[in-house]
Structure formats: structure tokens, C-alpha cells
Design an enzyme around this catalytic site. Structure first.
Site, PDB file in Angstrom:
ATOM      1  N   HIS A  59      48.915  43.752  34.274  1.00  0.00           N
ATOM      2  CA  HIS A  59      48.704  42.615  33.381  1.00  0.00           C
ATOM      3  C   HIS A  59      47.313  42.706  32.766  1.00  0.00           C
ATOM      4  O   HIS A  59      46.445  43.425  33.268  1.00  0.00           O
ATOM      5  CB  HIS A  59      48.817  41.305  34.163  1.00  0.00           C
ATOM      6  CG  HIS A  59      47.709  41.123  35.158  1.00  0.00           C
ATOM      7  ND1 HIS A  59      47.780  41.654  36.430  1.00  0.00           N
ATOM      8  CD2 HIS A  59      46.488  40.536  35.053  1.00  0.00           C
ATOM      9  CE1 HIS A  59      46.644  41.375  37.074  1.00  0.00           C
ATOM     10  NE2 HIS A  59      45.843  40.698  36.255  1.00  0.00           N
ATOM     11  N   HIS A  92      41.392  44.441  29.722  1.00  0.00           N
ATOM     12  CA  HIS A  92      41.748  45.693  30.405  1.00  0.00           C
ATOM     13  C   HIS A  92      42.959  45.445  31.291  1.00  0.00           C
ATOM     14  O   HIS A  92      43.351  44.292  31.490  1.00  0.00           O
ATOM     15  CB  HIS A  92      40.575  46.141  31.287  1.00  0.00           C
ATOM     16  CG  HIS A  92      40.328  45.145  32.388  1.00  0.00           C
ATOM     17  ND1 HIS A  92      39.464  44.078  32.224  1.00  0.00           N
ATOM     18  CD2 HIS A  92      40.890  44.983  33.608  1.00  0.00           C
ATOM     19  CE1 HIS A  92      39.488  43.338  33.313  1.00  0.00           C
ATOM     20  NE2 HIS A  92      40.354  43.860  34.175  1.00  0.00           N
TER      21      HIS A  92
HETATM   22  O1  3AM Z   1      41.039  41.183  35.432  1.00  0.00           O
HETATM   23  P1  3AM Z   1      42.187  41.272  36.383  1.00  0.00           P
HETATM   24  O2  3AM Z   1      42.967  40.024  36.508  1.00  0.00           O
HETATM   25  O3  3AM Z   1      43.051  42.447  36.128  1.00  0.00           O
HETATM   26  O4  3AM Z   1      41.324  39.538  39.593  1.00  0.00           O
HETATM   27  C1  3AM Z   1      40.281  40.491  39.528  1.00  0.00           C
HETATM   28  C2  3AM Z   1      40.261  41.253  38.225  1.00  0.00           C
HETATM   29  O5  3AM Z   1      41.583  41.544  37.836  1.00  0.00           O
HETATM   30  C3  3AM Z   1      40.556  41.591  40.520  1.00  0.00           C
HETATM   31  O6  3AM Z   1      39.853  42.712  40.021  1.00  0.00           O
HETATM   32  C4  3AM Z   1      39.650  42.572  38.637  1.00  0.00           C
HETATM   33  C5  3AM Z   1      38.187  42.668  38.322  1.00  0.00           C
HETATM   34  O7  3AM Z   1      37.460  41.680  38.977  1.00  0.00           O
HETATM   35  N1  3AM Z   1      40.125  41.254  41.862  1.00  0.00           N
HETATM   36  C6  3AM Z   1      39.053  40.523  42.227  1.00  0.00           C
HETATM   37  N2  3AM Z   1      38.967  40.438  43.563  1.00  0.00           N
HETATM   38  C7  3AM Z   1      40.032  41.113  44.070  1.00  0.00           C
HETATM   39  C8  3AM Z   1      40.502  41.398  45.385  1.00  0.00           C
HETATM   40  N3  3AM Z   1      39.868  40.961  46.479  1.00  0.00           N
HETATM   41  C9  3AM Z   1      40.769  41.632  42.982  1.00  0.00           C
HETATM   42  N4  3AM Z   1      41.877  42.365  43.154  1.00  0.00           N
HETATM   43  C10 3AM Z   1      42.270  42.590  44.429  1.00  0.00           C
HETATM   44  N5  3AM Z   1      41.607  42.136  45.513  1.00  0.00           N
END
Ligand code: 3AM
Length: 189
Positions: free
Chosen positions: A129, A40
Site C-alpha cells: 500500500h 512510497h
Molecule cells: O508508510 P507505510 O504505511 O508504508 O507504518 C510505517 C510506515 O509504513 C511502518 O514503516 C513505514 C515507515 O515508517 N512501520 C512503522 N513501525 C513499524 C513496525 N514496528 C512499521 N512496520 C512494521 N513494524
């Protein structure tokens, strides 16, 4: 529950990503790859959310997404987070082709709506991304060549999905809770 809003990948881009993923699974060690159905593009991480704020915010997600138009995207290049030091996340970038600024606008409007509903501000810049893999605990993972992708595919993003992230053995797993179609309100008009 731990929640986030994400764009659903167009089928054509998902197909290209799965080819790349299969290649990396065969050649790179030290990574835990996300299952294909979990791929996603995160638009807004909402974090740990109680059920009342979650339910109160859903009409806002519906409205913001309905007022945005579908947009066309392409994959750009492979990258890693952090860019320096030991890599923890392997991703492929997404870039908008048409009509122009819709992807950033959508993320910005979701950010405004999230703040209006009491979610803590996201301070990090939006970096669209698709995460393909996360480093295994304690691993010094192999890195792929980080160059522009040969894929020339483009596809339309038409849906935003509210995902729940659950801790599971072997890494978080995602469940789609609700799907919001882009452009729904412009179709009604
Ligand atoms: O799958 P992606 O990389 O798009 O990195 C985490 C993941 O992103 C991000 O939210 C998505 C689902 O878990 N994520 C986790 N903790 C986070 C935070 N504290 C976060 N993004 C921003 N702040």
C-alpha cells in the site's frame, strides 16, 4: 537511525495518486498528508538500526533487488488502517499486474535477507500500500469513500530505496539513503 526499504512508485501511478491526494486534501479534515516526495510502498520496515548492521546489510539488499525483475503495478482501492474503529492511516492499495508474483517474492526475499542479518522477524502479513495520510493527533478524521479507484494506470516498479525516517515537527520525514535497481544482475548476464 530508523530505516525501511520501499519500492519507488512509477511516475504514472504517482501522478494518479497526486490527483487523488489533491482531491482529499480539499475535502477531508483531520488528516496530515504525506508530502508527494515521501510517497512510497514499504517492503520491509527495519526499525532502529545501528550503523554497522546497516552497512553490513546493504550488499544483501543490493543482491536481492538485483536478482528480482522489474514488475508492473496498478492502484487498487483506497483503504484505512485499522479497518474497524477509528482510522489512523489512509492508504491506496497496490497490486501487481505482470509478471505475477514478483512483488510478494521481492518482499519475501527481503524478509529472508533481513532475518539473516539479525533483524527481528516481521510477523505481520505483507499488505502492499501507499500511505497517503495519517490522522492528526486527537482527531476524528473524515473518511473518503473506500471504493475501487477510477485510475486505470499501470507502471513499472524499477527501484527499491533504503529510507531513513526522521522525527520532525508535523510528522516523520524520509530521506533516501541508497537506491537499488531491480534486475541489475539479470541485465549483466
Ligand atoms: O508508510 P507505510 O504505511 O508504508 O507504518 C510505517 C510506515 O509504513 C511502518 O514503516 C513505514 C515507515 O515508517 N512501520 C512503522 N513501525 C513499524 C513496525 N514496528 C512499521 N512496520 C512494521 N513494524
Amino acid at each position: 537511525v530508523r530505516l525501511f526499504l520501499a519500492a519507488r512508485l512509477p511516475e504514472s501511478l504517482l501522478k494518479d495518486l497526486l490527483v487523488l491526494r489533491a482531491d482529499w486534501v480539499d475535502t477531508l479534515g483531520g488528516w496530515r498528508f504525506l508530502p508527494p516526495e515521501d510517497l512510497h510502498v514499504t517492503l520491509r520496515f527495519l526499525g532502529e538500526t545501528a550503523s554497522a548492521p546497516d552497512l553490513l546489510a546493504r550488499p544483501a539488499w543490493t543482491r536481492v533487488v538485483a536478482e528480482a525483475r522489474p514488475f508492473r503495478c496498478a492502484l487498487t482501492r483506497a483503504g484505512r488502517f485499522p479497518e474497524r474503529g477509528s482510522a489512523r492511516v489512509l492508504w491506496v492499495g497496490l497490486e501487481e499486474r505482470e509478471p505475477g508474483a514478483a512483488l510478494g517474492d521481492l518482499a519475501r526475499r527481503l524478509e529472508q535477507a533481513a532475518r539473516a542479518h539479525g533483524f527481528a522477524p516481521e510477523e505481520r502479513p505483507f499488505h502492499p500500500h501507499v500511505t497517503l495520510a495519517r490522522a492528526r493527533r486527537g482527531a476524528r478524521p473524515d473518511l473518503p469513500p473506500l471504493e475501487p479507484l477510477s485510475s486505470r494506470g499501470e507502471g513499472w516498479v524499477r527501484e527499491v530505496v533504503l529510507f531513513e525516517s526522521r522525527v520532525a515537527p508535523g510528522g516523520a520525514r524520509y530521506t533516501a539513503l541508497e537506491t537499488f535497481p531491480l534486475g541489475a544482475s539479470t541485465l549483466d548476464a
